[in-house]
Enzyme design. Structure first.
Site, PDB file in Angstrom:
ATOM      1  N   ASN A 119     113.933  57.732  13.095  1.00  0.00           N
ATOM      2  CA  ASN A 119     113.499  57.186  12.262  1.00  0.00           C
ATOM      3  C   ASN A 119     113.204  58.117  10.903  1.00  0.00           C
ATOM      4  O   ASN A 119     112.268  59.175  11.580  1.00  0.00           O
ATOM      5  CB  ASN A 119     113.310  56.252  12.956  1.00  0.00           C
ATOM      6  CG  ASN A 119     111.500  56.526  13.444  1.00  0.00           C
ATOM      7  OD1 ASN A 119     111.931  56.618  14.651  1.00  0.00           O
ATOM      8  ND2 ASN A 119     110.594  56.717  12.904  1.00  0.00           N
ATOM      9  N   MET A 123     108.169  60.471  16.268  1.00  0.00           N
ATOM     10  CA  MET A 123     107.544  59.608  17.065  1.00  0.00           C
ATOM     11  C   MET A 123     106.240  59.363  16.821  1.00  0.00           C
ATOM     12  O   MET A 123     105.739  58.565  17.214  1.00  0.00           O
ATOM     13  CB  MET A 123     107.204  60.566  18.545  1.00  0.00           C
ATOM     14  CG  MET A 123     108.842  60.599  19.789  1.00  0.00           C
ATOM     15  SD  MET A 123     107.624  61.688  20.797  1.00  0.00           S
ATOM     16  CE  MET A 123     109.628  61.118  21.595  1.00  0.00           C
ATOM     17  N   THR A 128     100.790  56.672  19.860  1.00  0.00           N
ATOM     18  CA  THR A 128      99.330  55.924  20.851  1.00  0.00           C
ATOM     19  C   THR A 128      98.261  56.952  20.166  1.00  0.00           C
ATOM     20  O   THR A 128      97.319  56.493  19.792  1.00  0.00           O
ATOM     21  CB  THR A 128      99.037  56.593  22.422  1.00  0.00           C
ATOM     22  OG1 THR A 128     100.471  56.282  22.856  1.00  0.00           O
ATOM     23  CG2 THR A 128      97.835  55.677  22.779  1.00  0.00           C
ATOM     24  N   HIS A 457     105.714  64.348  25.378  1.00  0.00           N
ATOM     25  CA  HIS A 457     104.825  65.945  24.889  1.00  0.00           C
ATOM     26  C   HIS A 457     105.802  67.169  24.758  1.00  0.00           C
ATOM     27  O   HIS A 457     105.443  67.701  25.570  1.00  0.00           O
ATOM     28  CB  HIS A 457     103.948  66.307  25.114  1.00  0.00           C
ATOM     29  CG  HIS A 457     102.817  64.767  24.682  1.00  0.00           C
ATOM     30  ND1 HIS A 457     101.720  63.723  25.114  1.00  0.00           N
ATOM     31  CD2 HIS A 457     103.258  63.693  23.627  1.00  0.00           C
ATOM     32  CE1 HIS A 457     101.190  63.263  24.814  1.00  0.00           C
ATOM     33  NE2 HIS A 457     101.866  63.147  24.086  1.00  0.00           N
ATOM     34  N   ASN A 491     106.040  70.426  18.385  1.00  0.00           N
ATOM     35  CA  ASN A 491     105.887  70.729  19.570  1.00  0.00           C
ATOM     36  C   ASN A 491     106.483  71.889  20.414  1.00  0.00           C
ATOM     37  O   ASN A 491     105.667  72.488  21.431  1.00  0.00           O
ATOM     38  CB  ASN A 491     105.807  69.458  21.013  1.00  0.00           C
ATOM     39  CG  ASN A 491     104.872  68.520  19.699  1.00  0.00           C
ATOM     40  OD1 ASN A 491     103.997  68.992  19.014  1.00  0.00           O
ATOM     41  ND2 ASN A 491     105.331  67.349  20.402  1.00  0.00           N
ATOM     42  N   THR A 503     100.307  66.689  19.797  1.00  0.00           N
ATOM     43  CA  THR A 503     100.583  67.383  17.434  1.00  0.00           C
ATOM     44  C   THR A 503      99.497  67.549  16.903  1.00  0.00           C
ATOM     45  O   THR A 503      99.760  67.931  16.046  1.00  0.00           O
ATOM     46  CB  THR A 503     100.511  65.126  17.551  1.00  0.00           C
ATOM     47  OG1 THR A 503     101.574  64.681  18.353  1.00  0.00           O
ATOM     48  CG2 THR A 503     101.170  64.685  16.362  1.00  0.00           C
TER      49      THR A 503
HETATM   50  P1  FAD Z   1     108.858  63.670  15.919  1.00  0.00           P
HETATM   51  O1  FAD Z   1     108.455  62.956  15.372  1.00  0.00           O
HETATM   52  O2  FAD Z   1     110.198  62.941  16.724  1.00  0.00           O
HETATM   53  O3  FAD Z   1     110.089  64.012  14.213  1.00  0.00           O
HETATM   54  C1  FAD Z   1     111.280  64.539  14.129  1.00  0.00           C
HETATM   55  C2  FAD Z   1     111.942  64.096  13.381  1.00  0.00           C
HETATM   56  O4  FAD Z   1     113.438  65.083  13.142  1.00  0.00           O
HETATM   57  C3  FAD Z   1     113.540  62.026  13.763  1.00  0.00           C
HETATM   58  O5  FAD Z   1     112.964  61.691  13.009  1.00  0.00           O
HETATM   59  C4  FAD Z   1     114.577  63.164  14.095  1.00  0.00           C
HETATM   60  O6  FAD Z   1     115.489  61.689  13.360  1.00  0.00           O
HETATM   61  C5  FAD Z   1     114.630  63.692  12.423  1.00  0.00           C
HETATM   62  N1  FAD Z   1     115.700  64.994  13.128  1.00  0.00           N
HETATM   63  C6  FAD Z   1     116.250  65.079  14.205  1.00  0.00           C
HETATM   64  N2  FAD Z   1     117.454  66.450  14.382  1.00  0.00           N
HETATM   65  C7  FAD Z   1     117.267  66.271  12.488  1.00  0.00           C
HETATM   66  C8  FAD Z   1     118.700  66.380  12.216  1.00  0.00           C
HETATM   67  N3  FAD Z   1     118.858  67.454  11.787  1.00  0.00           N
HETATM   68  N4  FAD Z   1     118.540  66.695  10.229  1.00  0.00           N
HETATM   69  C9  FAD Z   1     117.895  65.244  10.175  1.00  0.00           C
HETATM   70  N5  FAD Z   1     116.499  64.899  10.582  1.00  0.00           N
HETATM   71  C10 FAD Z   1     116.208  65.180  12.338  1.00  0.00           C
HETATM   72  N6  FAD Z   1     100.941  62.725  20.471  1.00  0.00           N
HETATM   73  C11 FAD Z   1     100.477  62.936  21.044  1.00  0.00           C
HETATM   74  O7  FAD Z   1      99.519  64.134  20.227  1.00  0.00           O
HETATM   75  N7  FAD Z   1      99.093  61.749  20.949  1.00  0.00           N
HETATM   76  C12 FAD Z   1      99.746  61.018  21.538  1.00  0.00           C
HETATM   77  O8  FAD Z   1      99.056  59.391  21.847  1.00  0.00           O
HETATM   78  C13 FAD Z   1     101.139  60.317  21.302  1.00  0.00           C
HETATM   79  N8  FAD Z   1     101.051  59.341  21.820  1.00  0.00           N
HETATM   80  C14 FAD Z   1     102.744  58.873  21.599  1.00  0.00           C
HETATM   81  C15 FAD Z   1     103.328  57.698  22.507  1.00  0.00           C
HETATM   82  C16 FAD Z   1     104.806  57.064  22.301  1.00  0.00           C
HETATM   83  C17 FAD Z   1     105.252  56.416  22.284  1.00  0.00           C
HETATM   84  C18 FAD Z   1     105.599  58.279  21.329  1.00  0.00           C
HETATM   85  C19 FAD Z   1     107.174  57.756  21.310  1.00  0.00           C
HETATM   86  C20 FAD Z   1     104.693  59.857  20.926  1.00  0.00           C
HETATM   87  C21 FAD Z   1     103.904  59.679  21.891  1.00  0.00           C
HETATM   88  N9  FAD Z   1     103.399  61.070  21.218  1.00  0.00           N
HETATM   89  C22 FAD Z   1     102.161  61.656  21.131  1.00  0.00           C
HETATM   90  C23 FAD Z   1     104.321  62.471  20.515  1.00  0.00           C
HETATM   91  C24 FAD Z   1     104.281  62.631  19.116  1.00  0.00           C
HETATM   92  O9  FAD Z   1     104.477  61.355  18.572  1.00  0.00           O
HETATM   93  C25 FAD Z   1     105.075  63.718  18.737  1.00  0.00           C
HETATM   94  O10 FAD Z   1     104.387  64.689  19.568  1.00  0.00           O
HETATM   95  C26 FAD Z   1     105.339  63.840  17.595  1.00  0.00           C
HETATM   96  O11 FAD Z   1     105.230  62.288  16.527  1.00  0.00           O
HETATM   97  C27 FAD Z   1     105.667  64.980  17.191  1.00  0.00           C
HETATM   98  O12 FAD Z   1     105.659  65.301  15.513  1.00  0.00           O
HETATM   99  P2  FAD Z   1     107.245  66.252  15.037  1.00  0.00           P
HETATM  100  O13 FAD Z   1     107.027  66.353  13.872  1.00  0.00           O
HETATM  101  O14 FAD Z   1     107.233  67.515  15.682  1.00  0.00           O
HETATM  102  O15 FAD Z   1     108.759  65.124  15.676  1.00  0.00           O
END
Ligand code: FAD
Length: 529
Positions: A119, A123, A128, A457, A491, A503
């Site tokens: 979405n 995440m 949280t 994570h 990560n 994060t």
């Molecule tokens: P993401 O947020 O996972 O985003 C990656 C995006 O890439 C996704 O939306 C996906 O759809 C998109 N994508 C994938 N493949 C493709 C493609 N081929 N083309 C286009 N788009 C694509 N972290 C903390 O540090 N503290 C917390 O308290 C914490 N609590 C959490 C609680 C919950 C319930 C959850 C679900 C996660 C939690 N996390 C927490 C983890 C944190 O949300 C992630 O570390 C963070 O969102 C990572 O960011 P990101 O941008 O790397 O990846």
């Protein structure tokens, strides 16, 4: 290079958003085009779903994020809904399991709780918001300390981190006092019991507006800001390949999931921030296959428990009036009644764990109404120790070109094992959890180790390293070894054995990468002139 450099970003989570923000701000003529495979689920792109008050709307936003398991969304796109097998692990709300058991499911028998969100905001729309900083050996050894401190400060400001959230809660303070008594003399100065930093903006009524990718994007999603004119976000747009020519990334091939049309989008810089499993998968599918890709997977194993706060114990530090004030504050935002968050950070050598202590009105599970602790007026504490997992080549995700997953990518198999080193620390952490819980109240759930993958994570699968020696995927600035103009974020870049929520740390690494990308674009512009 075009006169106006184009930066293509894959993934709209907090990390892709950090790259977008810095590159729009630091490269005056640049245009940033961000592609997100999932739908936009909030009016402001990437906002935290936790801020939605209406329970039905919140539920809908979560379901829309659940990729192959989200029946209504998938059906609207003409894709049959994933099969959910009874008895399997279920994913946390807003996420979907990698190994979901249906057609095209990944395989993760030893890392069964592995999950992702699909979405706008990733995440980061469901998290949280705990944002501790790494310490001691959790830090990346080849980033100088003074630079690291500045990177963390920038990351904190991008995420609106509050170091002393809910510090005025008397019950929270009482919980800190009980823990400090229990562990007195065992923790080094500066690494004792404290409030847990969280990402969000405190509101005048005492509640919190939780941060998502929206705050990281900031002016880019504010139509009144001129910066927003140089930023485009395309949801339901699946990047199928990173294209490479003459050793450089030249752009991405993107499929519009509404029309199913596929197009090539040229770019001067490509950033892949598509989470710790889908980033290596996309690189693999694009023929970019450094030896370490997908390997060295870590998470912090977690041992958790819940205790009912004991009136006699907390009563030494907080009064009935304090509790009334706490209950009044929680009732301001019944949809998200978080009141006090505390922790004990990682320190070496004596405390190689991170303890997180969340004070809550209700336990996270249905407590039998006949249980003596049911309806406990002083509330409950959910607490857990995060532990280290030593990075090893053999833990990781591999990809099978011959078996397409539900999106048509080379399917994933995750292999993962806890060794004696982790098992020993898990036993020590469980012992400490008994002490910590006993200091505060009465156990209503036995301390237990969560199944592998539960932390959400996932680290190490695109780890950065000092040299191209086969143990890393990217250099210290997150540039993929051997492919110019290609950065990885998320990560997955973390190479250390990390016990805490990652994060903030990944954003700090992204800030470093984005500055390098901006410097490279400036150099190319000078050369072109
Ligand atoms: P993401 O947020 O996972 O985003 C990656 C995006 O890439 C996704 O939306 C996906 O759809 C998109 N994508 C994938 N493949 C493709 C493609 N081929 N083309 C286009 N788009 C694509 N972290 C903390 O540090 N503290 C917390 O308290 C914490 N609590 C959490 C609680 C919950 C319930 C959850 C679900 C996660 C939690 N996390 C927490 C983890 C944190 O949300 C992630 O570390 C963070 O969102 C990572 O960011 P990101 O941008 O790397 O990846």
């Amino acid at each position: 290079m075009s006169q106006h450099p184009i930066i293509a970003i894959v993934g709209s989570g907090p990390i892709g958003s950090a790259y977008a923000r810095l590159l729009v701000e630091e490269v005056p003529d640049a245009r940033v085009v961000m592609f997100e495979a999932g739908p936009q689920v909030t009016p402001v792109p990437g906002a935290s779903v936790r801020n939605i008050i209406d329970p039905d709307e919140k539920e809908r936003a979560r379901e829309m994020s659940q990729g192959p398991q989200a029946g209504a969304l998938r059906e609207s796109l003409g894709i049959p809904a994933g099969v959910v097998v009874e008895g399997m692990f279920t994913a946390r709300q807003g996420t979907h399991l990698i190994d979901f058991g249906g057609e095209g499911s990944g395989h993760a028998p030893t890392f069964a709780a592995a999950a992702a969100s699909t979405n706008v905001g990733g995440m980061g729309a469901h998290w949280t918001c705990a944002t501790p900083s790494p310490s001691f050996s959790e830090k990346i050894p080849f980033i100088p300390d003074d630079e690291w401190d500045e990177l963390l400060e920038t990351a904190k400001s991008l995420l609106h981190v509050q170091d002393a959230a809910f510090a005025d809660s008397a019950v929270g303070e009482g919980i800190r006092a009980l823990l400090a008594e229990e562990f007195a003399g065992e923790l080094p100065d500066g690494y004792g019991v404290s409030t847990l930093p969280v990402a969000g903006d405190p509101q005048p009524d005492g509640s919190m507006r939780w941060a998502g990718a929206d705050v990281v994007l900031g002016p880019l999603v504010d139509p009144s800001s001129p910066l927003s004119e140089r930023f485009e976000l395309h949801d339901l747009s699946l990047v199928r390949r990173v294209e490479v020519a003459d050793g450089r990334a030249t752009g991405v091939t993107v499929q519009d999931l509404r029309t199913h049309e596929t197009r090539f989008v040229p770019a001067d810089v490509v950033v892949v921030a598509a989470d710790a499993f889908r980033t290596p998968q996309l690189l693999w599918a694009s023929g970019i296959r450094p030896r370490a890709l997908g390997h060295y997977l870590t998470e912090h194993p977690v041992v958790i428990t819940t205790v009912a706060v004991d009136a006699d114990k907390i009563g030494r530090f907080a009064t009935e009036e304090d509790l009334d004030a706490e209950i009044a504050r929680r009732s301001v935002n019944p949809a998200d009644p978080v009141a006090a968050v505390n922790r004990i950070p990682f320190s070496e050598p004596g405390h190689p764990f991170s303890l997180q202590v969340m004070y809550a009105e209700n336990p996270p599970f249905q407590l039998d109404p006949s249980h003596p602790a049911s309806g406990n007026r002083w509330g409950y504490v959910n607490m857990g120790y995060g532990m280290r997992k030593r990075p090893r080549f053999e833990d990781g995700v591999t990809f099978d070109d011959a078996e397409p997953d539900y999106r048509g990518f080379p399917n994933m198999t995750i292999q993962y094992e806890l060794t004696d080193a982790e098992n020993a620390e898990s036993a020590a952490a469980t012992e400490r959890l008994r002490r910590a819980g006993g200091a505060i109240g009465t156990f209503i759930a036995e301390p237990r180790l969560l199944p592998n993958g539960s932390s959400l994570h996932y680290m190490g699968t695109t780890r950065i390293g000092e040299s191209d020696d086969g143990t890393s995927v990217a250099d210290p600035w997150s540039r993929v070894w051997g492919v110019g103009s290609l950065f990885v974020g998320g990560n997955g870049v973390i190479p250390t054995a990390n016990t805490m929520n990652p994060t903030l740390m990944s954003i700090a690494v992204a800030v470093r990468g984005a500055r390098k990308a901006a410097a490279e674009l400036a150099q190319l512009a000078t050369a072109a002139r």
